[in-house]
Write a protein that holds these residues in place. Sequence first.
Motif, PDB file in Angstrom:
ATOM      1  N   PRO A 181      83.148 164.515  56.333  1.00  0.00           N
ATOM      2  CA  PRO A 181      82.620 165.659  55.575  1.00  0.00           C
ATOM      3  C   PRO A 181      81.228 166.076  56.035  1.00  0.00           C
ATOM      4  CG  PRO A 181      83.652 164.088  54.094  1.00  0.00           C
ATOM      5  CD  PRO A 181      83.609 163.433  55.446  1.00  0.00           C
ATOM      6  N   ALA A 182      80.366 165.085  56.349  1.00  0.00           N
ATOM      7  CA  ALA A 182      79.014 165.421  56.815  1.00  0.00           C
ATOM      8  C   ALA A 182      79.068 166.148  58.153  1.00  0.00           C
ATOM      9  CB  ALA A 182      78.182 164.145  56.940  1.00  0.00           C
ATOM     10  N   ALA A 183      79.953 165.690  59.054  1.00  0.00           N
ATOM     11  CA  ALA A 183      80.078 166.356  60.345  1.00  0.00           C
ATOM     12  C   ALA A 183      80.629 167.764  60.171  1.00  0.00           C
ATOM     13  CB  ALA A 183      80.989 165.546  61.263  1.00  0.00           C
ATOM     14  N   PHE A 184      81.516 167.973  59.220  1.00  0.00           N
ATOM     15  CA  PHE A 184      82.079 169.300  58.976  1.00  0.00           C
ATOM     16  C   PHE A 184      80.995 170.260  58.486  1.00  0.00           C
ATOM     17  CE2 PHE A 184      84.130 172.328  56.040  1.00  0.00           C
ATOM     18  CZ  PHE A 184      84.940 172.995  56.946  1.00  0.00           C
ATOM     19  N   LEU A 185      80.150 169.779  57.583  1.00  0.00           N
ATOM     20  CA  LEU A 185      79.121 170.646  57.011  1.00  0.00           C
ATOM     21  C   LEU A 185      77.928 170.821  57.952  1.00  0.00           C
ATOM     22  CD1 LEU A 185      79.064 169.424  53.296  1.00  0.00           C
ATOM     23  CD2 LEU A 185      79.954 171.601  54.171  1.00  0.00           C
ATOM     24  N   PHE A 186      77.451 169.722  58.539  1.00  0.00           N
ATOM     25  CA  PHE A 186      76.197 169.752  59.283  1.00  0.00           C
ATOM     26  C   PHE A 186      76.354 169.467  60.772  1.00  0.00           C
ATOM     27  CE2 PHE A 186      75.238 168.292  54.918  1.00  0.00           C
ATOM     28  CZ  PHE A 186      74.449 169.361  54.515  1.00  0.00           C
ATOM     29  N   GLY A 187      77.584 169.197  61.232  1.00  0.00           N
ATOM     30  CA  GLY A 187      77.784 168.874  62.630  1.00  0.00           C
ATOM     31  C   GLY A 187      77.282 167.483  62.968  1.00  0.00           C
ATOM     32  N   GLN A 188      77.307 167.140  64.243  1.00  0.00           N
ATOM     33  CA  GLN A 188      76.801 165.852  64.701  1.00  0.00           C
ATOM     34  C   GLN A 188      75.324 165.908  65.066  1.00  0.00           C
ATOM     35  OE1 GLN A 188      78.304 163.173  64.392  1.00  0.00           O
ATOM     36  NE2 GLN A 188      80.509 163.530  64.433  1.00  0.00           N
ATOM     37  N   GLY A 189      74.720 167.082  64.957  1.00  0.00           N
ATOM     38  CA  GLY A 189      73.277 167.192  65.176  1.00  0.00           C
ATOM     39  C   GLY A 189      72.902 167.449  66.620  1.00  0.00           C
ATOM     40  N   TRP A 190      71.665 167.895  66.800  1.00  0.00           N
ATOM     41  CA  TRP A 190      71.156 168.092  68.156  1.00  0.00           C
ATOM     42  C   TRP A 190      71.066 166.751  68.872  1.00  0.00           C
ATOM     43  CZ3 TRP A 190      72.468 172.573  68.642  1.00  0.00           C
ATOM     44  CH2 TRP A 190      72.004 173.653  67.920  1.00  0.00           C
ATOM     45  N   GLY A 191      71.497 166.738  70.097  1.00  0.00           N
ATOM     46  CA  GLY A 191      71.513 165.508  70.888  1.00  0.00           C
ATOM     47  C   GLY A 191      72.855 164.834  70.956  1.00  0.00           C
ATOM     48  N   ALA A 192      73.820 165.308  70.147  1.00  0.00           N
ATOM     49  CA  ALA A 192      75.154 164.695  70.154  1.00  0.00           C
ATOM     50  C   ALA A 192      75.874 165.015  71.467  1.00  0.00           C
ATOM     51  CB  ALA A 192      75.972 165.199  68.970  1.00  0.00           C
ATOM     52  N   LEU A 193      76.715 164.088  71.889  1.00  0.00           N
ATOM     53  CA  LEU A 193      77.529 164.274  73.085  1.00  0.00           C
ATOM     54  C   LEU A 193      78.990 164.440  72.678  1.00  0.00           C
ATOM     55  CD1 LEU A 193      75.958 161.577  75.462  1.00  0.00           C
ATOM     56  CD2 LEU A 193      75.341 163.994  75.224  1.00  0.00           C
ATOM     57  N   LEU A 194      79.742 165.153  73.504  1.00  0.00           N
ATOM     58  CA  LEU A 194      81.147 165.427  73.222  1.00  0.00           C
ATOM     59  C   LEU A 194      81.982 165.039  74.433  1.00  0.00           C
ATOM     60  CD1 LEU A 194      83.391 166.899  71.481  1.00  0.00           C
ATOM     61  CD2 LEU A 194      82.824 168.944  72.817  1.00  0.00           C
ATOM     62  N   ALA A 195      83.066 164.295  74.197  1.00  0.00           N
ATOM     63  CA  ALA A 195      84.023 164.004  75.270  1.00  0.00           C
ATOM     64  C   ALA A 195      84.782 165.296  75.572  1.00  0.00           C
ATOM     65  CB  ALA A 195      84.976 162.896  74.839  1.00  0.00           C
ATOM     66  N   ASN A 196      84.346 165.991  76.623  1.00  0.00           N
ATOM     67  CA  ASN A 196      84.782 167.362  76.862  1.00  0.00           C
ATOM     68  C   ASN A 196      85.923 167.411  77.878  1.00  0.00           C
ATOM     69  OD1 ASN A 196      84.973 170.120  77.389  1.00  0.00           O
ATOM     70  ND2 ASN A 196      82.780 170.435  77.151  1.00  0.00           N
ATOM     71  N   PRO A 197      87.119 167.886  77.465  1.00  0.00           N
ATOM     72  CA  PRO A 197      88.240 167.982  78.411  1.00  0.00           C
ATOM     73  C   PRO A 197      87.966 168.948  79.563  1.00  0.00           C
ATOM     74  CG  PRO A 197      88.985 168.229  76.142  1.00  0.00           C
ATOM     75  CD  PRO A 197      87.496 168.305  76.119  1.00  0.00           C
ATOM     76  N   ALA A 198      87.049 169.894  79.362  1.00  0.00           N
ATOM     77  CA  ALA A 198      86.764 170.879  80.406  1.00  0.00           C
ATOM     78  C   ALA A 198      86.061 170.262  81.606  1.00  0.00           C
ATOM     79  CB  ALA A 198      85.920 172.018  79.838  1.00  0.00           C
ATOM     80  N   VAL A 199      85.474 169.086  81.430  1.00  0.00           N
ATOM     81  CA  VAL A 199      84.799 168.406  82.549  1.00  0.00           C
ATOM     82  C   VAL A 199      85.401 167.018  82.759  1.00  0.00           C
ATOM     83  CG1 VAL A 199      82.639 169.680  82.420  1.00  0.00           C
ATOM     84  CG2 VAL A 199      82.947 167.685  80.961  1.00  0.00           C
ATOM     85  N   GLY A 200      86.701 166.929  82.568  1.00  0.00           N
ATOM     86  CA  GLY A 200      87.401 165.675  82.832  1.00  0.00           C
ATOM     87  C   GLY A 200      87.203 164.597  81.793  1.00  0.00           C
ATOM     88  N   GLY A 201      86.808 164.960  80.586  1.00  0.00           N
ATOM     89  CA  GLY A 201      86.633 163.977  79.530  1.00  0.00           C
ATOM     90  C   GLY A 201      85.283 163.294  79.512  1.00  0.00           C
ATOM     91  N   TRP A 202      84.383 163.677  80.411  1.00  0.00           N
ATOM     92  CA  TRP A 202      83.039 163.095  80.399  1.00  0.00           C
ATOM     93  C   TRP A 202      82.321 163.490  79.117  1.00  0.00           C
ATOM     94  CZ3 TRP A 202      80.977 159.723  83.893  1.00  0.00           C
ATOM     95  CH2 TRP A 202      81.659 159.572  85.102  1.00  0.00           C
ATOM     96  N   ARG A 203      81.461 162.591  78.619  1.00  0.00           N
ATOM     97  CA  ARG A 203      80.657 162.892  77.435  1.00  0.00           C
ATOM     98  C   ARG A 203      79.442 163.704  77.867  1.00  0.00           C
ATOM     99  NH1 ARG A 203      81.612 160.567  72.771  1.00  0.00           N
ATOM    100  NH2 ARG A 203      79.416 160.571  72.150  1.00  0.00           N
TER     101      ARG A 203
END
Length: 400
Positions: free
Chosen positions: A291-313
Motif C-alpha cells: 500500500p505504501a508503494a502504491f501511494l508514495f512509490g519506492q522513492g527517489w533512488g529506487a532501482l527497478l529490474a527493467n525488462p527493457a535493458v535485459g532485467g538489469w536493476r
Amino acid sequence: MASWRAAGLFLALVLYGLLSVPAPAEIRPAEAAIGALLVLGVGLLRPLCVATGQTLLERGSPQWEMPAALALAVLLWCPLMRGVWLDWAPGDMVRDVVPLLYLFLPVLLVPMLRAAPDRAVGLLAGGLAVAGVGFALRWWKQADWGFGAVGVRAMADGGVYLLNAPSVLFAAIALPAFGIGMLTQGGWLRRAAGVASILGGLLCLVALAGAVHRMALGLAAVAFFALGPWWLRRAPLAALGVGTAALLSVALFPEMLFGALGQAAEKTRLAGANTRWEEAEAALGQALSSPAAFLFGQGWGALLANPAVGGWRVSYTHTLVTYALAKTGVIGLCALIAYLGGIAPCVLALLRSDPALGWAVSAPLLMALGAHTSFKYLDTGLLLTLAVLAAERGKWLPPR
C-alpha cells in the motif's frame, strides 16, 4: 537582469550541446559550468520562495504557477523522504532529484525572465537550436561523417546517445521553419542566415534518419505537414522554393529517403514497442507491492529490474508515466499530471499564436514526455520554459 539571466542560459545550452552529453555519468568541468550558469539564471530568491511556500501567496500569478509549485513540493519531498526511509544510495537519489528540478525549471525560471520576454524567448530558442546542431555534429563526427550510410543501414546511436536530446528534434523543425521566414525579408545577410538555418535543420533531420529514430522522424513529418499550408499563406515564394528543393533532393537521392523509410519499418517489425509494455508491467508490479508503494512509490533512488535493458536493476524507465508511478506512486503521478495539465494550455496557445515555434516545441515535448527517457534531460525543462514564456508574451518569434 532578466536579459543577463537569459544570456547565461544561452551560454549553458551552447556548452551543453558542444561539450556535454544528455545524461552525463559524472560532473566534469563542462557540467560544472552548465550548473553554475543555471544557478545564476535561477538566482537564490525564487528557489527560496518556492521552498517556503511564498509563491502560493503571490497575487496575479498565472493559473499554471500555483499547481506547479505545489506539484514540485509533493514530488520533491515525499519521494525524497521515502528514499531516505528505505535507505537508498545517496548517489541514486541525486540522479533522480536533479532531473526532477530540470522538469520543473518553468517554476524557477519563468518568473525571473518575464521582465524581458522577447529577449529571453529569442535566446532560449537560439540556445536550444545551437545545442541540437552541436549534438548532431558530434554524432556525425563519431559516425565518420557517413552520410552515404543513411537509408542503407541503421547507424549506431553511440554510447552517450547524443541524438536522444530533445534539442536535436527542436533544431530539426525550428531551423527550417525560421529559415523560410528569413528568406522572405531583409538583405542578403539575413537570407544567407536563412539558408544556413535550413541546412542546420536538415543536418539534424538526416542524423535522426541515419540512426532510425522513428518517433522523432514521425513527429517531424507531422510538424512539417502542419506548417506547410501556414508558410504557403505567409511566404508562398519561399515555401515553394524550399518545397521544390526538397522534391529535387528526393529525386536525386531516392535511395536515401526510401531506404530510411524501409529501415524504420524493419526496426518496427523487429523491435516493436521496444519492450515498453513489459517495462510498464514491471513498474506497475513494483507500485502494487505494498500500500505504501502504491501511494508514495519506492522513492527517489529506487532501482527497478527493467525488462527493457535485459532485467538489469536501473534507476530509470523509458516513459515518464511508468517512472513516476514506480518512484512516486499514485500521489506523485497525480501531482505530475496536475503540473503538466496546467502547462498544456500554454503549449496549445503557442501553437495558435506562433505555429512555427509551437510545433518546434511541442514535437520534442511529446517525444520526451510520452515515450522516451529524455524527460530527464535538461533541454526538456528548458523547452517547457520556452513554451510558457512564449505563450505568455503572445508575440511572434523571430521578428518578421
